[in-house]
Structure formats: structure tokens, C-alpha cells
Scaffold this motif. Structure first.
Motif, PDB file in Angstrom:
ATOM      1  N   GLU A   1      -5.262  27.267   5.560  1.00 54.08           N
ATOM      2  CA  GLU A   1      -6.077  27.797   6.653  1.00 54.08           C
ATOM      3  C   GLU A   1      -7.571  27.813   6.341  1.00 54.08           C
ATOM      4  N   ARG A   2      -7.984  27.271   5.203  1.00 52.22           N
ATOM      5  CA  ARG A   2      -9.418  27.240   4.924  1.00 52.22           C
ATOM      6  C   ARG A   2      -9.835  25.866   4.424  1.00 52.22           C
ATOM      7  N   ASP A   3     -11.127  25.588   4.555  1.00 54.80           N
ATOM      8  CA  ASP A   3     -11.647  24.303   4.116  1.00 54.80           C
ATOM      9  C   ASP A   3     -11.495  24.159   2.600  1.00 54.80           C
ATOM     10  N   VAL A   4     -11.543  22.897   2.158  1.00 54.80           N
ATOM     11  CA  VAL A   4     -11.272  22.584   0.758  1.00 54.80           C
ATOM     12  C   VAL A   4     -12.387  21.695   0.214  1.00 54.80           C
ATOM     13  N   ALA A   5     -12.919  22.059  -0.951  1.00 58.85           N
ATOM     14  CA  ALA A   5     -13.867  21.211  -1.675  1.00 58.85           C
ATOM     15  C   ALA A   5     -13.077  20.370  -2.667  1.00 58.85           C
ATOM     16  N   VAL A   6     -13.044  19.066  -2.441  1.00 61.27           N
ATOM     17  CA  VAL A   6     -12.305  18.177  -3.339  1.00 61.27           C
ATOM     18  C   VAL A   6     -13.302  17.553  -4.315  1.00 61.27           C
ATOM     19  N   VAL A   7     -13.091  17.809  -5.591  1.00 57.98           N
ATOM     20  CA  VAL A   7     -14.001  17.364  -6.647  1.00 57.98           C
ATOM     21  C   VAL A   7     -13.286  16.307  -7.478  1.00 57.98           C
TER      22      VAL A   7
ATOM     23  N   LEU B   1     -11.813  26.638  -0.847  1.00 58.12           N
ATOM     24  CA  LEU B   1     -10.991  26.432  -2.041  1.00 58.12           C
ATOM     25  C   LEU B   1     -11.440  25.147  -2.729  1.00 58.12           C
ATOM     26  N   THR B   2     -11.683  25.187  -4.044  1.00 58.56           N
ATOM     27  CA  THR B   2     -12.092  24.013  -4.810  1.00 58.56           C
ATOM     28  C   THR B   2     -10.903  23.472  -5.585  1.00 58.56           C
ATOM     29  N   VAL B   3     -10.637  22.170  -5.438  1.00 62.78           N
ATOM     30  CA  VAL B   3      -9.490  21.547  -6.101  1.00 62.78           C
ATOM     31  C   VAL B   3      -9.913  20.216  -6.719  1.00 62.78           C
ATOM     32  N   PRO B   4      -9.231  19.793  -7.798  1.00 58.42           N
ATOM     33  CA  PRO B   4      -9.491  18.468  -8.372  1.00 58.42           C
ATOM     34  C   PRO B   4      -8.741  17.388  -7.599  1.00 58.42           C
ATOM     35  N   TYR B   5      -9.228  16.161  -7.719  1.00 59.14           N
ATOM     36  CA  TYR B   5      -8.477  15.039  -7.152  1.00 59.14           C
ATOM     37  C   TYR B   5      -8.928  13.749  -7.827  1.00 59.14           C
TER      38      TYR B   5
ATOM     39  N   VAL C   1     -17.160  14.066 -16.318  1.00 58.53           N
ATOM     40  CA  VAL C   1     -17.816  13.384 -15.203  1.00 58.53           C
ATOM     41  C   VAL C   1     -17.152  13.842 -13.914  1.00 58.53           C
ATOM     42  N   TYR C   2     -17.950  14.379 -13.001  1.00 53.30           N
ATOM     43  CA  TYR C   2     -17.418  14.924 -11.753  1.00 53.30           C
ATOM     44  C   TYR C   2     -18.056  14.205 -10.565  1.00 53.30           C
ATOM     45  N   ARG C   3     -17.281  14.121  -9.496  1.00 62.53           N
ATOM     46  CA  ARG C   3     -17.690  13.340  -8.333  1.00 62.53           C
ATOM     47  C   ARG C   3     -17.567  14.229  -7.095  1.00 62.53           C
ATOM     48  N   PHE C   4     -18.733  14.683  -6.609  1.00 58.37           N
ATOM     49  CA  PHE C   4     -18.718  15.636  -5.498  1.00 58.37           C
ATOM     50  C   PHE C   4     -20.055  15.610  -4.792  1.00 58.37           C
ATOM     51  N   THR C   5     -20.011  15.551  -3.468  1.00 59.83           N
ATOM     52  CA  THR C   5     -21.202  15.717  -2.643  1.00 59.83           C
ATOM     53  C   THR C   5     -21.031  17.005  -1.846  1.00 59.83           C
ATOM     54  N   PRO C   6     -22.009  17.897  -1.887  1.00 64.67           N
ATOM     55  CA  PRO C   6     -21.816  19.253  -1.346  1.00 64.67           C
ATOM     56  C   PRO C   6     -22.008  19.341   0.156  1.00 64.67           C
TER      57      PRO C   6
ATOM     58  N   GLY D   1     -16.142  13.452  -3.758  1.00 60.13           N
ATOM     59  CA  GLY D   1     -15.471  14.282  -2.772  1.00 60.13           C
ATOM     60  C   GLY D   1     -16.457  15.122  -1.983  1.00 60.13           C
ATOM     61  N   ALA D   2     -15.941  15.837  -1.001  1.00 64.40           N
ATOM     62  CA  ALA D   2     -16.775  16.635  -0.109  1.00 64.40           C
ATOM     63  C   ALA D   2     -16.003  17.885   0.291  1.00 64.40           C
ATOM     64  N   ILE D   3     -16.591  18.656   1.161  1.00 63.97           N
ATOM     65  CA  ILE D   3     -15.895  19.804   1.743  1.00 63.97           C
ATOM     66  C   ILE D   3     -15.228  19.319   3.025  1.00 63.97           C
TER      67      ILE D   3
END
Length: 435
Positions: A180-186, A370-374, A392-397, A169-171
Motif C-alpha cells: 500500500e505504499r510507494d517503493v524505492a528500488v535501489v 519502503l526501500t528495497v534492493p533489486y 556500487v548503488y544505482r538509484f535516482t531519487p 532505480g527510482a521511487i
């Protein structure tokens, strides 16, 4: 925070300029990695598992019982035909806002970002409290075994990380109206995968005397039926939690619905089905990605073939997916064969070690996010890491617009310079604060 300046962009450009579509191209890429990151290759114990790179950054050992961290990325890229690109795919073109080229998003942006971060930390004399392991796979895009072999080597050596982090995931911009704000999907899980071949074989002949249903026509009918295949819909726990967190942020009627997502699933599913990205969250997907028929325009195809790419929802399996497709096509003259595939990954917890480290690092870089799982829709080498850790987490910052995300595996792949540099600092911060 460790200092990383604009000069790091030169590292990304130089490594994007080296094609890594095929394994024989990797030695040049790995040689360039060594040239550009001499401290990393000097301070870390680096070995090759086939063409995959496995590295250990020895920790100080002053936190007894703390498991190591594992950072993952991959060297290879999908093929990039040169036609249709604004800038050639291996030019590494830089303009005022972006670096263009195959791999900038998937996945050299992450790989080079990790290396830049470690090089900068080493330059400042930093040494982690616990071991940090790196796995840079070489055949992720072809569902190969490079990362799996490296993970097997760690398992055999008794290395069991506290957590692993791979691409994912990404921001992103607000995915739901009213947020109203960007979301970091992890990603805390990922869908399964299968390539399934559909084949129709018939007698050939001259195209001037076609049969009532030629091989290509029978295959086309099967494809139309595939498009209507009734894959069951469901919302796994990570998706429900993501929607609840978004609902807590969302204003208006949609926010009210999402806050009660567990009691109003049918309505939520209709909302999600309106958009391609969110519709794919609901069920297994299957689409034809490759087609072949006759080699001549005036000859009937003796063999018509389509390859179906399926992404398998949590709770389903390769066998379930194959059965749904076979029933939907309902034609014994269309042969079906699973070329390769695997089921969905296990789910990692959206709390505790790993998750909390990622969430805190995002908050330090972007307090407004806001950081959320997916559940990740695509596949990663990270699925192999479940062999040695349950986190195990999947995220590119990196912050990515929808337009930028659509360039993944497509023309005009590119990454914004400011977000890539921020991502390099994010990796450095994660290692410095969490390892």
C-alpha cells in the motif's frame, strides 16, 4: 535542509535544450554547465578525461580513514527523432506539472540535480568532511569507455571510494498487489549486456523469382525461434530479498506467498511472469532491435541482418547467452557474431555504508516509502566503479509512474517538476548528512 527553489528548473530546461546525442555536441553542453554552476567549477578540481568530466570536491579531512564518496551521471542521451512527440524533444517544454524532453529522466535529470545540490551547498558555505568525487560520463548510451577511463584514473591515483552512486532505480508505485505504499528500488547489481548480430547471406536477384527460403525469410524464422529461446529462470539473492521485504508489507494471499518466497519459487515465478517489468527479473532476455535487408522493394536481399540486444541475468555470461541463442536458432546458415558485451556486475551489500546512507536519505525525504534492493535490468556506467569499490548503488531519487518510466529511450520523455526538485534536495541532503 539546504534551500533549493523553483528557479532550479531553469537549469534543467537549459541543459535539456542542448542535444548531446553525439560527442561533438558536448563542448556546448559543458560550457553551459560551467555558466550555470560557477561555484561548482570554481570550488571543485575539474578535469576532462576525454569528454568525460572528473571532479574532486576536497573534504575537510577531519574524519581520518573515511573513504570518499563517488557520485556518477552521464551527459549523453539516446537519439530523439522529432516525429511523434507531444513537445519537441529538445524544447525543454514546461507545463504546470512536467518538464518535457530527451534526457529529463535519462540522465540529465540526475546530472543537473547533483550540480544544483552542490551549487546550493557551496552557496551556504558547506564543505564535506571527506572528498566527494564526480564522474560525468560522455558515452554511456553507446556502451563507451569514458567513465571506465575516469575510474581507471582514480584507481591509478589510489582513490578507493567508500561507496558509489549512479543512475538506476527510482521511487515507484507499489509493484506488488497488496502493498500500500510507494517503493524505492535501489540497484545493488545490474544485468550484463550483449549485442549479437544475426546475418544471412544469399544470392540476390529480382523479387519476381524468389527462392523457397529467401534471406529475409530465413532471418525471420531465426527471430521467431529466438523469441522461444529457453533461457533458464532464477531469482538472485537481491531479488529474493526485495520480494521478502515486499511480502512483509503485502496483505492477502500474495503477501503470504512472497513471505515464503525461498520455499515457493515456482509459484512466485509464475506471478512475476505476468508482467513485462517483473518477468525480466527472472532470466536473460534477448530481443531484436534492428533489422536491415534489401535496399530496393523489387530486389531480393543479398544480406539480411538483425541485431539482438540481450540483457544477461546474474549467474550467466555472454558465452552462455550466445550458446542458448545459437541452439535455439539451430540454423548454420544464420551467422552469429557478438558485437560487444559484458557479464553481469558483482552484487553490492544491502546494508552498511552507502546503502544505509541512501536508505536514510529516502526516509528523510519520504518517510512513507519502503526501500528495497533489486537487480537493475538495464546497464549503467556504475559497473565500472566496481574496480575501485565493492559498494556500487544505482538509484535516482525521483518518483516515476509506470507511464513515465515507459518514456525512457522513447517519445515524450518527461519528469515531474515537484519530484525533480525533491530529488535535487535529496542529493543535497545525502551529501550534507553522509559526506
Amino acid at each position: 535542509m539546504v534551500g533549493i527553489d523553483d528557479r532550479a528548473i531553469d537549469d534543467l530546461i537549459a541543459l535539456v535544450q542542448l542535444p548531446t546525442e553525439r560527442e561533438e555536441q558536448l563542448p556546448a553542453f559543458q560550457s553551459a554547465l560551467r555558466d550555470r554552476f560557477p561555484r561548482l567549477f570554481s570550488a571543485l578540481d575539474v578535469e576532462s578525461v576525454g569528454a568525460t568530466l572528473l571532479a574532486r570536491w576536497p573534504g575537510r579531512g577531519d574524519e581520518p580513514g573515511a573513504g570518499p564518496a563517488l557520485l556518477m551521471a552521464h551527459q549523453d542521451v539516446v537519439p530523439a527523432p522529432s516525429e511523434g512527440w507531444t513537445h519537441p524533444p529538445y524544447s525543454g517544454h514546461r507545463d504546470a506539472t512536467h518538464v518535457w524532453g530527451r534526457g529529463t529522466l535519462d540522465d540529465k535529470g540526475s546530472l543537473v540535480g547533483i550540480c544544483v545540490a552542490i551549487e546550493a551547498l557551496l552557496a551556504e558555505g558547506f564543505r564535506p568532511a571527506r572528498d566527494v568525487w564526480l564522474v560525468f560520463g560522455h558515452d554511456e548510451e553507446t556502451m563507451g569507455t569514458g567513465a571506465a577511463s575516469a575510474i581507471a584514473a582514480l584507481d591509478a591515483a589510489g582513490v578507493w571510494p567508500a561507496w558509489a552512486l549512479d543512475e538506476g532505480g527510482a521511487i515507484i508505485e507499489p509493484p506488488i498487489a497488496g502493498v500500500e505504499r510507494d517503493v524505492a528500488v535501489v540497484g545493488v547489481a545490474e544485468k550484463g549486456f550483449a549485442n549479437i548480430r544475426m546475418r544471412v547471406a544469399q544470392l540476390g536477384g529480382h523479387a519476381s523469382t524468389p527462392p523457397r527460403l529467401a534471406a529475409t525469410s530465413r532471418l525471420a524464422r531465426a527471430i521467431r525461434r529466438l523469441d522461444r529461446a529457453p533461457f533458464p529462470r532464477s531469482l538472485p539473492e537481491p531479488s529474493l530479498r526485495m520480494l521478502e521485504l515486499l511480502g512483509a508489507e503485502a496483505r492477502g494471499a500474495q503477501g503470504a506467498v512472497l513471505r515464503r518466497v525461498r520455499r515457493s519459487r515456482p509459484l512466485v515465478e509464475r506471478i512475476l511472469a505476468r508482467d513485462d517489468e517483473t518477468r525480466a527479473m527472472l532470466s536473460t532476455t534477448a530481443v531484436v532491435t534492428q533489422l536491415s535487408g534489401s535496399a530496393a522493394p523489387n530486389a531480393l536481399a543479398e544480406e539480411a541482418i538483425a541485431v539482438v540486444n540481450a540483457r544477461i541475468a546474474t549467474g550467466s555470461s555472454v558465452d552462455d547467452t550466445f550458446s542458448v541463442i545459437r541452439r535455439a536458432i539451430a540454423d548454420p546458415l544464420v551467422e552469429l557474431e557478438v558485437l560487444h558485451g559484458h557479464g553481469p556486475s558483482p552484487e553490492s551489500p544491502a546494508s552498511g555504508p552507502g546503502w544505509a546512507d541512501i536508505e536514510a536519505a529516502v526516509a528523510r525525504m519520504r518517510p512513507d516509502v519502503l526501500t528495497v534492493p533489486y537487480v537493475m535490468l538495464g546497464g549503467t556506467d556504475g559497473r565500472h566503479a566496481h574496480r575501485i569499490t565493492d559498494r556500487v548503488y544505482r538509484f535516482t531519487p525521483f518518483a516515476m509512474t509506470r507511464e513515465e518510466r515507459l518514456t525512457l529511450h522513447a517519445r515524450d520523455e518527461r519528469i515531474r517538476i515537484d519530484t525533480w526538485l525533491d530529488g535535487c534536495r535529496w542529493y543535497a541532503d545525502l551529501i550534507e548528512r553522509s559526506c
